[in-house]
Scaffold this motif. Structure first.
Motif, PDB file in Angstrom:
ATOM      1  N   MET A   1       0.821  -1.238  -0.077  1.00  0.00           N
ATOM      2  CA  MET A   1       0.057   0.273  -0.062  1.00  0.00           C
ATOM      3  C   MET A   1       0.994   1.290  -0.067  1.00  0.00           C
ATOM      4  O   MET A   1       1.768   1.452   0.615  1.00  0.00           O
ATOM      5  CB  MET A   1      -1.038  -0.285   1.206  1.00  0.00           C
ATOM      6  CG  MET A   1      -1.870   1.045   1.201  1.00  0.00           C
ATOM      7  SD  MET A   1      -2.915   1.311   2.729  1.00  0.00           S
ATOM      8  CE  MET A   1      -1.623   2.229   3.760  1.00  0.00           C
ATOM      9  N   GLU A  18      -3.363   4.247  -2.308  1.00  0.00           N
ATOM     10  CA  GLU A  18      -3.275   3.155  -3.650  1.00  0.00           C
ATOM     11  C   GLU A  18      -3.156   1.942  -2.871  1.00  0.00           C
ATOM     12  O   GLU A  18      -1.997   1.624  -2.175  1.00  0.00           O
ATOM     13  CB  GLU A  18      -2.267   3.636  -4.718  1.00  0.00           C
ATOM     14  CG  GLU A  18      -2.403   4.603  -5.484  1.00  0.00           C
ATOM     15  CD  GLU A  18      -1.415   5.069  -6.786  1.00  0.00           C
ATOM     16  OE1 GLU A  18      -0.595   4.109  -6.640  1.00  0.00           O
ATOM     17  OE2 GLU A  18      -1.589   6.042  -7.426  1.00  0.00           O
ATOM     18  N   PRO A  20      -2.630  -2.261  -3.818  1.00  0.00           N
ATOM     19  CA  PRO A  20      -2.322  -3.359  -4.861  1.00  0.00           C
ATOM     20  C   PRO A  20      -3.454  -4.453  -4.593  1.00  0.00           C
ATOM     21  O   PRO A  20      -4.067  -4.707  -3.421  1.00  0.00           O
ATOM     22  CB  PRO A  20      -1.101  -4.117  -4.483  1.00  0.00           C
ATOM     23  CG  PRO A  20      -0.339  -3.082  -3.815  1.00  0.00           C
ATOM     24  CD  PRO A  20      -1.276  -2.318  -2.987  1.00  0.00           C
ATOM     25  N   PHE A  21      -4.110  -4.623  -5.616  1.00  0.00           N
ATOM     26  CA  PHE A  21      -5.441  -5.719  -5.528  1.00  0.00           C
ATOM     27  C   PHE A  21      -5.162  -6.860  -4.738  1.00  0.00           C
ATOM     28  O   PHE A  21      -6.080  -7.389  -3.970  1.00  0.00           O
ATOM     29  CB  PHE A  21      -5.917  -6.047  -7.092  1.00  0.00           C
ATOM     30  CG  PHE A  21      -7.325  -6.205  -7.012  1.00  0.00           C
ATOM     31  CD1 PHE A  21      -8.261  -5.429  -7.111  1.00  0.00           C
ATOM     32  CD2 PHE A  21      -7.927  -7.674  -6.889  1.00  0.00           C
ATOM     33  CE1 PHE A  21      -9.598  -5.549  -7.053  1.00  0.00           C
ATOM     34  CE2 PHE A  21      -9.205  -7.765  -6.893  1.00  0.00           C
ATOM     35  CZ  PHE A  21     -10.163  -6.808  -7.037  1.00  0.00           C
ATOM     36  N   GLU A  97     -10.369   5.161  -7.953  1.00  0.00           N
ATOM     37  CA  GLU A  97     -10.270   4.046  -9.172  1.00  0.00           C
ATOM     38  C   GLU A  97     -10.289   2.775  -8.531  1.00  0.00           C
ATOM     39  O   GLU A  97      -9.662   2.516  -7.150  1.00  0.00           O
ATOM     40  CB  GLU A  97      -8.571   4.403  -9.522  1.00  0.00           C
ATOM     41  CG  GLU A  97      -8.404   3.545 -10.685  1.00  0.00           C
ATOM     42  CD  GLU A  97      -6.967   3.856 -11.277  1.00  0.00           C
ATOM     43  OE1 GLU A  97      -6.479   3.254 -12.286  1.00  0.00           O
ATOM     44  OE2 GLU A  97      -6.103   4.697 -10.895  1.00  0.00           O
ATOM     45  N   LYS A  99      -9.782  -0.831 -10.210  1.00  0.00           N
ATOM     46  CA  LYS A  99      -9.465  -1.795 -11.608  1.00  0.00           C
ATOM     47  C   LYS A  99      -9.430  -3.143 -10.847  1.00  0.00           C
ATOM     48  O   LYS A  99      -8.408  -3.528 -10.058  1.00  0.00           O
ATOM     49  CB  LYS A  99      -8.206  -1.626 -11.992  1.00  0.00           C
ATOM     50  CG  LYS A  99      -8.197  -0.141 -12.726  1.00  0.00           C
ATOM     51  CD  LYS A  99      -6.932  -0.017 -13.731  1.00  0.00           C
ATOM     52  CE  LYS A  99      -7.003   1.573 -14.228  1.00  0.00           C
ATOM     53  NZ  LYS A  99      -5.728   1.669 -15.174  1.00  0.00           N
ATOM     54  N   GLU A 102      -6.312  -5.463 -10.388  1.00  0.00           N
ATOM     55  CA  GLU A 102      -4.927  -4.488 -10.394  1.00  0.00           C
ATOM     56  C   GLU A 102      -4.945  -3.525  -9.094  1.00  0.00           C
ATOM     57  O   GLU A 102      -3.960  -3.531  -8.592  1.00  0.00           O
ATOM     58  CB  GLU A 102      -5.249  -3.568 -11.700  1.00  0.00           C
ATOM     59  CG  GLU A 102      -5.045  -4.533 -12.929  1.00  0.00           C
ATOM     60  CD  GLU A 102      -4.877  -3.477 -14.208  1.00  0.00           C
ATOM     61  OE1 GLU A 102      -4.716  -2.593 -14.013  1.00  0.00           O
ATOM     62  OE2 GLU A 102      -5.570  -4.010 -15.257  1.00  0.00           O
ATOM     63  N   LEU A 103      -5.870  -2.898  -9.134  1.00  0.00           N
ATOM     64  CA  LEU A 103      -5.638  -1.503  -8.103  1.00  0.00           C
ATOM     65  C   LEU A 103      -6.852  -0.993  -7.513  1.00  0.00           C
ATOM     66  O   LEU A 103      -7.832  -0.845  -8.259  1.00  0.00           O
ATOM     67  CB  LEU A 103      -4.913  -0.471  -8.875  1.00  0.00           C
ATOM     68  CG  LEU A 103      -4.647   0.846  -8.099  1.00  0.00           C
ATOM     69  CD1 LEU A 103      -3.424   0.447  -7.097  1.00  0.00           C
ATOM     70  CD2 LEU A 103      -4.418   1.878  -9.081  1.00  0.00           C
ATOM     71  N   ALA A 105      -7.673   2.528  -5.582  1.00  0.00           N
ATOM     72  CA  ALA A 105      -7.226   3.961  -5.150  1.00  0.00           C
ATOM     73  C   ALA A 105      -8.271   4.725  -4.621  1.00  0.00           C
ATOM     74  O   ALA A 105      -9.528   4.859  -5.043  1.00  0.00           O
ATOM     75  CB  ALA A 105      -6.240   4.709  -6.388  1.00  0.00           C
TER      76      ALA A 105
END
Length: 461
Positions: A1, A18, A20-21, A97, A99, A102-103, A105
């Protein structure tokens, strides 16, 4: 993170985070498990529906929403700790965000405690009232005690000022007797002002059996605030007789044998009361000067919440117990709504600034609260609440309010430090030494509590 912090103003920051998934895995597993328990799919046992089937039937978006809602508090707390900020209240979170695979945020805006520089308070000087107990004060105190031991004797004459009369009352509005407008056998001391406006003039001069009618605005009941036609009948008149001020009275009204001993005790008690008032006055005035020396920004949202809390407590607790509406209260106080709003906001600002400044001093001076100090404070708060110490302590623990009580005592200790460093003189020019007061910390805690009110500026992560 990864996270970053941006200062928007002295009392508000924005955290940008942010994630990480793969760090959402635990929350995703929990989301599938929760949805599994809530839905049924033909051909699968409850709780045994595969993830791919849930995605197909209910949509991956529903799972992601559940997982993100579960994970956000954890990631927010990590970001707060990493940024080393002290948040106040709940954050405003915006997912910027998401995704899948992926991510994640998001941003979080939140009010924070401002950075405060403790000003030099060693030069604070205040003036307080001198402790003076006059012979007139003693006489007034003894006379009040004498009033408590007054006796009443029936008399066959017209009622006069100071007499105790027994009354039957009937109140009408628009010619109709009110449902709660009849009262019989009411005992009233003429001149006390404890009943209706105009009743003294109506009953003075009436003997037992006499009646009078007058108009008065009702102070309570179903027709509160309306003008009523009140008929009052005097059923008995009694004269109040005060005991003679002599040694016999002293023995009746106290543990003393002589009137001189009783008066000496009254003087001592009045001096102690004035000494307490003087100490409180010193604390209040030193606190005022201390606040003037410091630059303390106040978060807007926190101020709004504090103002609303103070209004709610006044309207629904204090006034509610007295049977008064806010409108009636303002009328009695002679204040407009605008004046009330301004006054409440000013008090809220002062309360928040007091908490911020004294909390900073507690931290700087590393002031700790001892168990006996907390116990003494708990006993006093219990007494003021009308609860037993055990009941109050249980309520405090169950409500998670122990940190609040600790904070109150700590701020009291901080204020006591400032008061001890200040120069306090009375109106006679004499220096007042408050350092010998054994209850100084508890008295200071009371002073701070009166300023800050019931609301607590709390940190939430």
């Amino acid at each position: 993170m990864k996270s970053a912090v941006e200062t928007l103003n002295p009392t508000r920051v924005r955290l940008t985070v942010e994630v990480p998934f793969e760090e959402l895995k635990d929350s995703l597993d929990a989301a599938y498990k929760k949805i599994n328990q809530q839905v049924t799919v033909k051909g699968f046992r409850k709780g045994k529906i595969p993830a791919r089937v849930i995605d197909q039937r209910f949509g991956r978006g529903a799972v992601l929403e559940e997982a993100v809602n579960d994970a956000l508090p954890k990631f927010y707390t990590e970001a707060v700790n990493e940024a080393e900020v002290n948040p106040l209240g709940q954050p405003e979170v915006d997912i910027t965000e998401l995704k899948d695979g992926e991510l994640l945020a998001f941003t979080a805006e939140v009010d924070v405690r401002p950075t405060i520089e403790i000003p030099d308070y060693s030069g604070i000087e205040v003036e307080v009232d001198a402790i003076e107990v006059t012979d007139e004060d003693i006489e007034k105190s003894v006379e009040q005690l004498r009033e408590r031991f007054a006796s009443t004797n029936p008399v066959e004459r017209a009622a006069a000022e100071g007499d105790v009369v027994t009354l039957d009352l009937t109140a009408k509005v628009d010619g109709e007797v009110l449902p709660d407008g009849v009262a019989d056998g009411v005992s009233y001391t003429i001149g006390s002002g404890e009943l209706l406006d105009g009743i003294d003039a109506a009953v003075i001069g009436l003997e037992a059996g006499g009646e009078a009618t007058f108009t008065s605005q009702l102070k309570g009941g179903s027709a509160e605030g309306k003008d009523a036609e009140v008929t009052v009948k005097v059923t008995a008149v009694a004269a109040r007789e005060l005991p003679e001020l002599d040694d016999e009275f002293a023995q009746l009204a106290s543990e003393f044998d002589t009137l001189d001993e009783l008066k000496a005790d009254s003087r001592k008690r009045l001096e102690n009361m004035k000494q307490f008032d003087q100490a409180t006055q010193a604390q209040e005035r030193v606190l005022e000067k201390f606040l003037e020396l410091a630059e303390i920004p106040v978060p807007e949202k926190l101020l709004e919440d504090e103002v609303n809390t103070r209004k709610h407590n006044l309207e629904h607790h204090q006034l509610g117990q007295m049977g008064l509406s806010l409108e009636k209260y303002l009328e009695l106080q002679g204040k407009t709504v605008e004046e009330f709003e301004t006054e409440t906001k000013e008090q809220a600002v002062k309360g928040i600034k007091t908490q911020f400044l004294l909390d900073e001093l507690v931290s700087k001076e590393e002031l700790n609260v001892e168990q006996d100090e907390l116990t003494e404070h708990l006993f006093r708060r219990a007494a003021s609440s009308g609860m037993s110490p055990d009941q109050f302590a249980q309520a405090v623990v169950q409500g998670g309010q122990v940190p609040m009580l600790v904070g109150e005592v700590a701020r009291g200790k901080a204020l006591a430090v400032v008061v001890e460093a200040a120069k306090v003189v009375d109106t006679n020019g004499e220096v007042v030494d408050l350092s010998d007061d054994e209850d100084e910390v508890e008295a200071a805690a009371e002073t701070v509590e009166a300023v800050t009110g019931e609301a607590e500026v709390s940190e939430e992560k």
